[in-house]
Scaffold this active site. Sequence first.
Site, PDB file in Angstrom:
ATOM      1  N   TYR A 253      48.783  70.698  46.534  1.00 52.92           N
ATOM      2  CA  TYR A 253      47.631  71.543  46.196  1.00 52.92           C
ATOM      3  C   TYR A 253      47.619  71.902  44.711  1.00 52.92           C
ATOM      4  O   TYR A 253      46.576  72.178  44.144  1.00 52.92           O
ATOM      5  CB  TYR A 253      47.675  72.858  46.993  1.00 52.92           C
ATOM      6  CG  TYR A 253      47.098  72.780  48.373  1.00 52.92           C
ATOM      7  CD1 TYR A 253      47.627  71.922  49.327  1.00 52.92           C
ATOM      8  CD2 TYR A 253      46.027  73.591  48.741  1.00 52.92           C
ATOM      9  CE1 TYR A 253      47.108  71.883  50.607  1.00 52.92           C
ATOM     10  CE2 TYR A 253      45.499  73.559  50.012  1.00 52.92           C
ATOM     11  CZ  TYR A 253      46.045  72.702  50.946  1.00 52.92           C
ATOM     12  OH  TYR A 253      45.529  72.671  52.208  1.00 52.92           O
TER      13      TYR A 253
ATOM     14  N   LYS B 225      59.103  65.347  55.621  1.00 54.23           N
ATOM     15  CA  LYS B 225      58.948  63.890  55.779  1.00 54.23           C
ATOM     16  C   LYS B 225      60.008  63.264  54.891  1.00 54.23           C
ATOM     17  O   LYS B 225      59.729  62.483  53.974  1.00 54.23           O
ATOM     18  CB  LYS B 225      57.515  63.494  55.382  1.00 54.23           C
ATOM     19  CG  LYS B 225      57.138  62.056  55.680  1.00 54.23           C
ATOM     20  CD  LYS B 225      56.951  61.760  57.154  1.00 54.23           C
ATOM     21  CE  LYS B 225      56.722  60.273  57.366  1.00 54.23           C
ATOM     22  NZ  LYS B 225      56.684  59.902  58.800  1.00 54.23           N
TER      23      LYS B 225
ATOM     24  N   ASP C 111      55.501  64.202  61.506  1.00 60.36           N
ATOM     25  CA  ASP C 111      54.735  63.471  62.534  1.00 60.36           C
ATOM     26  C   ASP C 111      55.256  63.842  63.926  1.00 60.36           C
ATOM     27  O   ASP C 111      54.485  64.077  64.865  1.00 60.36           O
ATOM     28  CB  ASP C 111      54.750  61.953  62.284  1.00 60.36           C
ATOM     29  CG  ASP C 111      56.120  61.401  61.908  1.00 60.36           C
ATOM     30  OD1 ASP C 111      57.079  62.190  61.744  1.00 60.36           O
ATOM     31  OD2 ASP C 111      56.243  60.164  61.770  1.00 60.36           O
TER      32      ASP C 111
ATOM     33  N   ASP D 126      49.230  73.565  56.324  1.00 64.92           N
ATOM     34  CA  ASP D 126      47.783  73.662  56.508  1.00 64.92           C
ATOM     35  C   ASP D 126      47.373  72.895  57.766  1.00 64.92           C
ATOM     36  O   ASP D 126      46.655  73.406  58.629  1.00 64.92           O
ATOM     37  CB  ASP D 126      47.072  73.079  55.274  1.00 64.92           C
ATOM     38  CG  ASP D 126      45.568  73.088  55.423  1.00 64.92           C
ATOM     39  OD1 ASP D 126      45.019  74.128  55.823  1.00 64.92           O
ATOM     40  OD2 ASP D 126      44.930  72.043  55.163  1.00 64.92           O
TER      41      ASP D 126
ATOM     42  N   ASP E 198      46.300  74.438  61.917  1.00 64.60           N
ATOM     43  CA  ASP E 198      45.012  74.196  62.591  1.00 64.60           C
ATOM     44  C   ASP E 198      45.279  73.548  63.948  1.00 64.60           C
ATOM     45  O   ASP E 198      44.661  73.878  64.956  1.00 64.60           O
ATOM     46  CB  ASP E 198      44.108  73.266  61.762  1.00 64.60           C
ATOM     47  CG  ASP E 198      43.044  74.027  60.969  1.00 64.60           C
ATOM     48  OD1 ASP E 198      43.373  75.098  60.428  1.00 64.60           O
ATOM     49  OD2 ASP E 198      41.898  73.541  60.897  1.00 64.60           O
TER      50      ASP E 198
HETATM   51  C1  IPM Z   1      43.516  77.396  54.872  1.00 59.10           C
HETATM   52  C2  IPM Z   1      42.319  76.634  54.369  1.00 59.10           C
HETATM   53  C3  IPM Z   1      42.446  76.449  52.865  1.00 59.10           C
HETATM   54  C4  IPM Z   1      43.705  75.650  52.602  1.00 59.10           C
HETATM   55  C5  IPM Z   1      41.220  75.783  52.198  1.00 59.10           C
HETATM   56  C6  IPM Z   1      39.947  76.534  52.465  1.00 59.10           C
HETATM   57  C7  IPM Z   1      41.427  75.572  50.721  1.00 59.10           C
HETATM   58  O1  IPM Z   1      42.176  75.435  55.035  1.00 59.10           O
HETATM   59  O2  IPM Z   1      43.743  78.530  54.412  1.00 59.10           O
HETATM   60  O3  IPM Z   1      44.228  76.876  55.725  1.00 59.10           O
HETATM   61  O4  IPM Z   1      43.695  74.415  52.694  1.00 59.10           O
HETATM   62  O5  IPM Z   1      44.715  76.259  52.295  1.00 59.10           O
HETATM   63 MG    MG Z   2      43.543  75.159  56.637  1.00 63.33          MG
END
Ligand code: IPM
Ligand code: MG
Length: 353
Positions: free
Chosen positions: A142, A190, A222, A246, A250
């Site tokens: 990032y 990884k 993975d 990240d 999710d």
């Molecule tokens: C999160 C989001 C952010 C990230 C985006 C919006 C930049 O997906 O906080 O998980 O990737 O960190």
């Molecule tokens: Mg995210």
Amino acid sequence: MELKIALLPGDGIGPEIVGEAVKVLNRVAAKYSHTFEYREAPVGACAIDATGDPYPASTHAVCEASDVVLFGAIGDPKYDNDPSAKVRPEQGLLRMRKSLGLYANLRPLAVFDSLAGRSPLKTEIVRGADFLCVRELTGGMYFGRPQGRSEDGNTAYDTCVYTREEVERILHLAFGLARKRRKQLTVVDKANVIATSRLWRQIAGEMAPQYPDVQVEFMFVDNAAMQIIQRPTRFDVIVTENLFGDILTDEASVISGSLGMLPSASVGAKVALFEPIHGSYPQAAGKNIANPMATILSAAMLLEHVGLEAEGRAVREAVNRAIEAGVVTEDLVCDGGKAHSTTEVGDYVAAAI
Ligand code: IPM
Ligand code: MG
């Protein structure tokens, strides 16, 4: 307690969900005799529209002058669909994290019993899952430079960088948190392919003897992606680098039944920031349908962070009661149930405190 709270509602559904969390915080303040003072500031696409900058200096000043920050979400489709945009809302979020020194993002994942049946995974797989993902937040791909495009535009590159110092501080935090939980730490990397992962693994190995009561294991990302949905109950604390964290969080959100349920805390330096892990959900903006629970639970984490344990617990219990009473938004409605609006859910939770 007197607490200065910076409010950064951001874009999309951000203002609506932050509004509900404030409703709940105000109820806590009234019930437990605290004074919460709010200061609102723009971030993201709305800040670009207003000032040309997704994280204006004035917003940073508001955050710095506060005890804690409550943040909604950022992002707008007009930028997502324009790869040539030079200024992007996400840059605001990244700059905010970096300049506030928020190097660790704590994303707890627990299944509310009453929601176990809501997960697309089998109930017997998710029931009892309770783990914490510690995501490194200000390093890795990032932030690594160089990042960009070749002159002819046909080659693009990102750089993944981690220093020993960055790795040590996040691992210390994760070891410490594991110590307070079930004392099991999974370092996700990884290391069979990338150099930064090998540094992480080496440093974690060196640090392990300082935490003899914590059991450390290493897992390739993975494999972790698979195990998180195959056997989520096996995890206690997961620590990993920025991009892996990240993605995995999710994925992990499906265990809880909805992305709309997961709060997070970003910590590091003086000011801590609390935010739902979901995005700005622009399709729902202004419709009063978005799930405010993740932001309300982020407010609970905020309260616990400043030492208001009982208040945080009261908020969680109120959320639980709303779920049990079926007062939930459309993403959580079970067969035959009625979808409640964002404000109805916020009202119910606040009243249940
Ligand atoms: C999160 C989001 C952010 C990230 C985006 C919006 C930049 O997906 O906080 O998980 O990737 O960190
Ligand atoms: Mg995210």
